[in-house]
Design a protein around this motif. Structure first.
Motif, mmCIF file in Angstrom:
data_model
loop_
_atom_site.group_PDB
_atom_site.id
_atom_site.type_symbol
_atom_site.label_atom_id
_atom_site.label_comp_id
_atom_site.label_asym_id
_atom_site.label_seq_id
_atom_site.Cartn_x
_atom_site.Cartn_y
_atom_site.Cartn_z
ATOM 1 N N GLU A 382 1.139 -1.397 0.234
ATOM 2 C CA GLU A 382 0.166 0.191 0.072
ATOM 3 C C GLU A 382 0.820 0.973 0.076
ATOM 4 O O GLU A 382 2.484 1.343 0.237
ATOM 5 C CB GLU A 382 -1.284 -0.175 1.528
ATOM 6 C CG GLU A 382 -2.230 -1.282 1.207
ATOM 7 C CD GLU A 382 -3.088 -1.204 2.191
ATOM 8 O OE1 GLU A 382 -2.935 -0.099 3.410
ATOM 9 O OE2 GLU A 382 -3.800 -1.354 1.546
ATOM 10 N N VAL A 389 0.714 -3.463 5.206
ATOM 11 C CA VAL A 389 -0.063 -4.215 4.204
ATOM 12 C C VAL A 389 0.068 -3.854 2.969
ATOM 13 O O VAL A 389 0.542 -3.770 2.353
ATOM 14 C CB VAL A 389 -1.984 -3.546 4.350
ATOM 15 C CG1 VAL A 389 -2.264 -4.477 3.557
ATOM 16 C CG2 VAL A 389 -1.975 -2.998 5.253
ATOM 17 N N THR A 391 -0.045 -7.223 -0.821
ATOM 18 C CA THR A 391 -1.035 -7.895 -1.543
ATOM 19 C C THR A 391 -0.363 -8.920 -2.806
ATOM 20 O O THR A 391 1.363 -8.296 -3.055
ATOM 21 C CB THR A 391 -1.615 -6.766 -2.575
ATOM 22 O OG1 THR A 391 -2.520 -5.918 -1.701
ATOM 23 C CG2 THR A 391 -3.133 -7.623 -3.804
ATOM 24 N N LYS A 406 -4.702 -10.415 -0.068
ATOM 25 C CA LYS A 406 -4.489 -8.977 1.259
ATOM 26 C C LYS A 406 -3.457 -9.517 2.209
ATOM 27 O O LYS A 406 -4.405 -11.031 2.790
ATOM 28 C CB LYS A 406 -5.105 -8.206 1.574
ATOM 29 C CG LYS A 406 -4.414 -7.357 2.406
ATOM 30 C CD LYS A 406 -6.174 -6.772 2.524
ATOM 31 C CE LYS A 406 -6.294 -4.566 3.734
ATOM 32 N NZ LYS A 406 -7.117 -4.600 3.668
ATOM 33 N N ASP A 408 -1.760 -8.217 5.822
ATOM 34 C CA ASP A 408 -1.814 -7.715 6.836
ATOM 35 C C ASP A 408 -0.930 -7.394 7.840
ATOM 36 O O ASP A 408 -1.172 -9.000 8.868
ATOM 37 C CB ASP A 408 -3.137 -7.118 7.318
ATOM 38 C CG ASP A 408 -2.940 -5.183 7.872
ATOM 39 O OD1 ASP A 408 -1.833 -5.339 8.196
ATOM 40 O OD2 ASP A 408 -4.363 -5.418 8.361
#
Length: 958
Positions: A382, A389, A391, A406, A408
Motif C-alpha cells: 500500500e 499491508v 498484496t 491481502k 496484513d
C-alpha cells in the motif's frame, strides 16, 4: 476516466487511437496522448477535450517541464521529424503549439531517438561523417559538446544518473563489445573523468541495453557494479561515487552455520545486478530510500559471478558484512521502513507460503497467505513507506483471472516503537573509514529485540559530522587518469598523452581568467572542509591572445557539389583560438570577397549562389596579432558529396616520389573518381585509384587536397606537406601496450607523434620544430622520426650538427628516457626499431644518390663481379595507407610492397662515395673491406650489363 479512485468510470469518445499517455508531474488534469501515427494530443481536463499539439513526433521522447528548472510548467519538450527527413528538438506551450510557434532549441538536425530531458540536464546527439557528438544543456543554457577523453570514440552512450548536480554516463568505446566504461561529470555535465572500466552490459530486445551498475538507495554515494575482464565477471562496491572501488567481503559461514572457506583475494561475494522484466517484482538486488544500509541480493561466492547460482545474501550495514539467508532466488518486499522483510520464492510452480523477517534477516518465519496455491505474478504494498499491508497477486491456473490476496502484518505488532527501541549504527567503508563523502554519518535502526512498528514518524538519518579533507575526497580532473581504480593501489593522477594541462582551454577569451588544472577536482557533493587541498596550487592565468586554429569552412548540408543557381550556405567554424579579436577574409572563388568580424561566434552563415557550372576555390583566412589560419574548400557546381581522409607524410625530400593516399568511407573504389589538387593549381589530376605518386620540385610548404566523387556525392580533405633538401630518418618502435589502445585513425597517430616529438625535444634540447614523428598506420604501432637539418648554416656545418643531434637522440632512446603515460597504469616506452646504429639519410638535390656497389666473387655463380661505382635514380616511395581488414574506418591503398622491397625503395641505408665506415644492407663494412661472415648479412645486389649504356638496374637480394 475515473475521479473517485476507480469506483465509477465515465466514457469519452475520441477521434484517435491512444498508444501512450504521459501525465503532468504536478497537475493531475493535464495529460498528453501519443498515437501510432506520431501525432501528439493534449488534454487539460482529464481527457474530456483533446487538442492536436504536433505531428511527426518521436515516441518516448516527449517530456513535461521539470519543476524548478523550466520557467513555464506547461512547457513540453519533444523530438520531431522535419519535412526533409531529419529530426529536431523543439519546445512549445500546450496552449499554443502550432507549426509557427514551436521554439527550435538546437541549431541543426539531431539523431533520431536521442533527446533526453532529465532533472537539470538535456542531452542529445548528432552524427556526421561517421562521428557522433554528444551535447548537454545545463539548467536550460546553451548546448555544449560533452568532453569525453579524446580517444574514447564512443559507439554508444547511456545516461545512468543525473541527481546531486552531476551526470553519470556509461560509454561503450570503440574497442568494446559487451562492456561499457563508467564516467562522472562536473556539475555542468560537460567534462567527464573515468571511474570504472569494463562494466558488463547485456542487449535486450528492441536494442535496449542493460548495464550492470546499481545505485544503492538510502545512502548517497554508494554504487554496485559488475566488471567483466577476460570473460570473468566480478562485483565491486564504491562508497564515494566511484572514486574508489573494492570487492564485496564474503560471509564467514553459510545459512546453516558451516564455514564457507571463501577467503580473499581468491574468493569474494558476487551479485547479479539485473532489473526484473516484471515491474511488480524486486529484481535481483533490492534497496530502499527509507531503509538505509539494507541491501538484499542474489549471487554466489567464488572467484567470479556464476549465472546459474542465485543464492540470497543480505547486509544491514551497507555492504560491510554479509549473511546468506536462502539457497534460491526470492522476490523481496520491504514494509515499515525495512522493519519487515517479505520474501517469496522465484519459481514457476504455484505457492501458498511466504517468509518474513522482523530482525533484518537474522531469523525467518513462514506464513500461509492462501489455502490454495497460486502462481505468483507480483507483490504490491500500500502507498507509504510505513505500511504493513501488502498484496500478493497471481492466478490459480493459466486460464483463470487474477487472484489478489491481502496480507496484513499490523496485528502481529502490539505497539508502536519509542526512542528506547532504537540504536545507532555508523556508516563505514570496507577499510573502516568513517569519513565518507566528507562526513561521518550515523543512522538509527530498530533493535533486534524490539517487537514494534516504526510508523510514519521514523527518521533513519541520525547525525552527521563534517570531516577534514584527505586525498580520497578528490578524483582525477578531465584529461587525467589514475593508474589503478582500486583503493589499495596507487591514487596518483597522470595527464593523458593527448592532454596538455598547461595550455589555456579551447574557449579561452582574451581578458578573462582561467585556472590551470592540478590534475584533481573535489568529488561532487563531498562536504569535507580544511585538511588536504589538492587544488590549492590552482594557478589563475589571464587568457592570452591565441592564434586561430582548427578553422573549417563547410557547406550546410555537408554537400560540396551543388547545382547551378542553387542557394549555397557556407558555415565557418573555429574550434580553437581567439574569436573576438579575429578578422575573417572570405573568398568564394567567383570574384566575391568580404571581411567579417566575430564570424564563428555569431554562427551567421554565408549564403551564396553560383550561376555557372565549374570548380570554385573557396577560402577563409582567420587572422589576428597572434597568427593566422586558412581553410580551403573546393566547390563543384554540378553534384553533391562523400567522406574521405587524405594520408600523406608531413615531410618529404625535394624531387622524391611521395604517395598521396585517399582513405574513403564507405568503400566504393570502382565508382569513385579522385581529384588531386597540388598547391593552388585549379587543374586537378584525376585518377580512379585512391592514390597518386608525385614529386615536389621546390622546397617549402605545399598544400595538397583531394576530392572524392561518387555519383552525386563529393567530399574533400587537405594537408600541408613540407619539402626539404635534406633530412634524416630514424625508425622507432613502442612497447606492446600501445597496440591495445590503437584505434588506427589519423588523429590518434598525430597526437602520439606530437607527444614523442615533444619528449625528444625536451630530453635532447633539440629545437622541437626540427623534429617530426610520423606514426604509421596499422599494427604493430611503429613510427619514423624525421630529423630536419638546421637552416641558415653551411652544408658541412649542418652535417656535423646533424650527426650530433642523431647521437643525442639515439642516446636518449637507448637509455629508455622517452616514455609517456597511456592509461590503466601503462607507460609506453619509445625505442629504436632495430639494433642498427645508422640512421637513414634522405637527400633531395638533383634526385640522384651516389651508390657504391660491391660485386662479390662467388664460386656458385658463373661470372666475375667487379667493384663498380655509379649513380642512379632511386624513387624513394613512401606508402602510408596499408591494408587493415579489421578497421572499417579507413580504406586501404592498392599499393602494396613486401617489407624487403619497401626498405630498398625507401632508401633504408644511404651509402656515400666514401666507402669507409658505410653500411651495405645491414652489414657494416670495415675500412679493410671485410664485412665478416657473408652468410649473416643481407646485401643488395644490383645487376647491370657492363657493355650496355643504360640506366635500367635490376635489384635483388642475396
Amino acid at each position: 476516466m475515473s475521479i473517485d479512485e476507480g469506483a465509477t468510470f465515465q466514457k469519452q469518445p475520441i477521434t484517435f487511437f491512444v498508444e501512450t499517455l504521459v501525465f503532468h508531474p504536478k497537475d493531475e488534469d493535464k495529460v498528453i496522448a501519443y498515437t501510432k501515427e506520431g501525432k501528439l494530443y493534449v488534454s487539460v481536463d482529464l481527457g474530456k477535450k483533446w487538442t492536436l499539439l504536433q505531428e511527426r513526433v518521436s515516441k518516448d521522447h516527449i517530456f513535461w517541464a521539470v519543476a524548478g528548472v523550466d520557467r513555464d510548467p506547461d512547457l513540453v519538450h519533444m523530438e520531431i521529424q522535419d519535412p526533409s527527413g531529419g529530426y529536431r528538438y523543439i519546445t512549445c506551450q500546450i496552449q499554443n503549439c502550432s507549426d509557427k510557434t514551436p521554439t527550435v532549441q538546437f541549431a541543426g538536425s539531431i539523431d533520431q531517438d536521442s533527446l533526453t530531458v532529465q532533472d537539470d540536464y538535456i542531452f542529445l546527439q548528432t552524427t556526421s561523417a561517421n562521428r557522433t557528438k554528444y551535447y548537454v544543456s545545463y539548467r536550460r543554457n546553451d548546448f555544449i559538446q560533452m568532453k569525453l577523453p579524446k580517444y574514447a570514440l564512443p559507439k554508444d552512450l547511456q545516461i545512468i544518473s543525473t541527481d546531486e548536480n552531476q551526470v553519470f554516463v556509461a560509454v561503450q568505446e570503440w574497442y568494446q563489445t559487451d562492456t561499457y566504461n563508467l564516467y562522472q561529470s562536473d556539475p555542468q555535465g560537460v567534462y567527464y573523468s573515468i571511474l570504472l572500466e569494463n562494466v558488463r552490459s547485456t542487449k535486450q530486445p528492441e536494442e535496449n541495453v542493460l548495464i550492470d551498475i546499481l545505485e544503492v538507495r538510502g545512502v548517497k554515494g554508494v554504487f554496485l557494479a559488475n566488471q567483466k575482464i577476460d570473460g570473468k565477471v566480478i562485483t565491486l562496491i564504491t562508497y564515494n561515487k566511484g572514486r574508489d572501488w573494492d570487492y564485496l567481503t564474503p560471509p564467514i559461514s553459510d545459512m546453516n552455520g558451516k564455514p564457507t572457506n571463501c577467503k580473499p583475494p581468491d574468493c569474494h561475494l558476487h551479485l547479479h545486478l539485473r532489473w526484473a522484466d516484471n515491474p511488480y517484482v524486486s529484481g535481483t538486488v533490492h534497496t530502499k530510500d527509507t531503509a538505509p544500509g539494507l541491501i538484499m541480493g542474489a549471487g554466489n561466492l567464488g572467484s567470479q559471478l556464476v549465472e546459474y547460482k542465485e543464492e540470497m545474501y543480505i547486509t544491514s550495514d551497507c555492504g560491510n558484512t554479509w549473511r546468506q539467508v536462502f539457497e534460491e532466488e526470492h522476490h523481496i518486499l520491504y514494509l515499515d521502513h525495512g522493519g519487515v522483510i517479505v520474501a517469496i520464492k522465484d519459481t514457476s510452480i504455484p505457492l501458498k507460503i511466504l517468509k518474513f523477517s522482523i530482525d533484518e534477516g537474522q531469523t525467518w518465519s513462514t506464513h500461509n497467505f492462501t489455502s490454495t496455491s497460486v502462481f505468483v505474478d507480483g507483490l504490491l504494498s500500500e502507498p507509504g513507506d510505513e505500511t504493513l499491508v501488502m498484496t500478493v497477486f497471481g492466478h490459480i491456473s493459466y486460464r483463470s483471472d487474477w487472484e489478489l490476496v491481502k496480507v496484513d502484518f499490523r496485528p502481529s505488532f502490539p505497539r508502536e516503537c519509542t526512542e528506547d527501541d532504537y540504536e545507532s549504527w555508523d556508516l563505514t567503508d570496507l577499510q573502516g573509514d568513517r569519513c565518507i563523502m566528507g562526513q561521518q554519518r550515523s543512522f538509527r535502526k530498530r533493535k533486534i529485540s524490539s517487537w514494534c512498528i516504526k510508523g510514519r514518524s521514523v527518521i533513519s538519518a541520525l547525525t552527521s559530522k563534517v570531516c577534514e579533507c584527505t586525498n580520497s575526497d578528490f578524483l582525477c580532473d578531465y584529461g587525467f587518469e589514475r593508474s589503478a581504480p582500486l583503493k589499495s593501489e596507487s591514487s596518483k593522477c597522470f595527464a593523458n598523452f593527448w592532454f596538455n594541462p598547461e595550455l589555456p582551454p579551447e574557449d579561452c577569451i582574451l581578458g578573462r581568467a582561467y585556472a590551470s588544472s592540478t590534475g584533481y577536482r573535489k568529488v561532487v557533493s563531498n562536504v569535507c572542509e580544511g585538511g588536504v587541498d589538492l587544488q590549492q596550487n590552482l594557478a589563475q592565468h589571464m587568457c592570452p591572445l591565441i592564434a586561430p586554429k582548427r578553422l573549417q569552412i563547410s557547406i550546410k548540408g555537408e554537400s560540396l557539389a551543388v547545382k547551378p543557381g542553387e542557394d549555397v550556405t557556407f558555415v565557418v567554424t573555429q574550434d580553437q583560438g581567439d574569436i573576438l579579436n579575429t578578422k575573417y577574409q572570405v573568398d568564394l572563388g567567383d570574384g566575391f570577397k568580404a571581411i567579417y568580424v566575430n564570424l564563428t561566434m555569431t554562427g551567421e552563415p554565408i549564403r551564396h549562389r553560383y550561376e555557372n557550372p565549374g570548380i570554385y576555390r573557396v577560402s577563409v583566412r582567420a587572422e589576428n596579432v597572434a597568427g593566422h589560419e586558412e581553410a580551403v574548400v573546393f566547390v563543384q557546381v554540378n553534384s553533391p558529396l562523400q567522406a574521405l581522409h587524405l594520408e600523406v607524410v608531413p615531410v618529404i625530400g625535394r624531387n622524391q616520389e611521395v604517395n598521396l593516399t585517399a582513405i574513403v568511407l564507405p568503400k566504393n573504389p570502382n565508382l569513385t573518381v579522385f581529384y588531386w589538387w597540388i598547391g593552388n593549381n585549379l587543374q586537378p589530376l584525376l585518377t580512379l585509384d585512391s592514390f597518386l605518386v608525385t614529386r615536389f620540385a621546390e622546397t617549402g610548404e605545399v598544400r595538397v587536397a583531394v576530392q572524392a566523387s561518387c555519383g552525386n556525392s563529393m567530399l574533400q580533405d587537405s594537408k600541408i606537406v613540407q619539402v626539404f633538401d635534406h633530412f634524416q630518418v630514424l625508425s622507432l618502435k613502442f612497447t606492446k601496450h600501445l597496440d591495445m589502445y590503437n584505434p588506427n585513425i589519423p588523429e590518434w597517430r598525430e597526437d602520439i607523434g606530437l607527444v614523442v616529438t615533444r619528449l625528444l625535444a625536451k630530453e635532447t634540447n633539440i629545437p622541437e620544430e626540427t623534429l617530426v614523428t610520423v606514426v604509421k598506420p596499422g599494427l604493430p604501432t611503429t613510427a619514423d622520426l624525421l630529423v630536419l637539418l638546421p637552416a641558415n648554416q653551411p652544408k658541412q656545418k649542418r652535417s656535423i650538427t646533424s650527426d650530433k643531434r642523431i647521437a643525442a637522440i639515439k642516446q636518449a632512446l637507448n637509455a629508455h628516457n622517452i616514455s609517456f603515460f597511456l592509461r590503466e597504469g601503462y607507460w609506453v616506452l619509445v625505442t629504436l626499431a632495430s639494433s642498427d646504429s645508422d640512421s637513414q639519410r634522405i637527400g633531395g638535390g638533383n634526385g640522384y644518390w651516389a651508390i657504391v656497389v660491391l660485386f662479390v666473387i662467388c664460386l656458385v655463380v658463373v661470372g666475375a663481379f667487379i667493384l663498380y661505382k655509379f649513380k642512379r635514380k632511386l624513387p624513394g616511395r613512401n606508402v602510408y595507407a596499408q591494408m587493415h581488414n579489421e578497421k572499417e574506418q579507413e580504406m586501404t591503398s592498392p599499393v602494396n610492397h613486401s617489407e624487403d622491397t619497401q626498405n630498398i625503395i625507401q632508401g633504408e641505408e644511404f651509402i656515400d662515395d666514401d666507402l669507409d665506415s658505410q653500411t651495405l644492407g645491414n652489414a657494416r663494412v670495415t675500412p679493410s673491406g671485410r664485412g665478416g661472415n657473408l652468410n649473416s648479412y643481407r646485401v643488395p645486389l644490383l645487376l647491370m650489363p657492363v657493355s650496355v649504356q643504360s640506366q635500367a638496374v635490376t635489384q635483388a637480394w642475396f
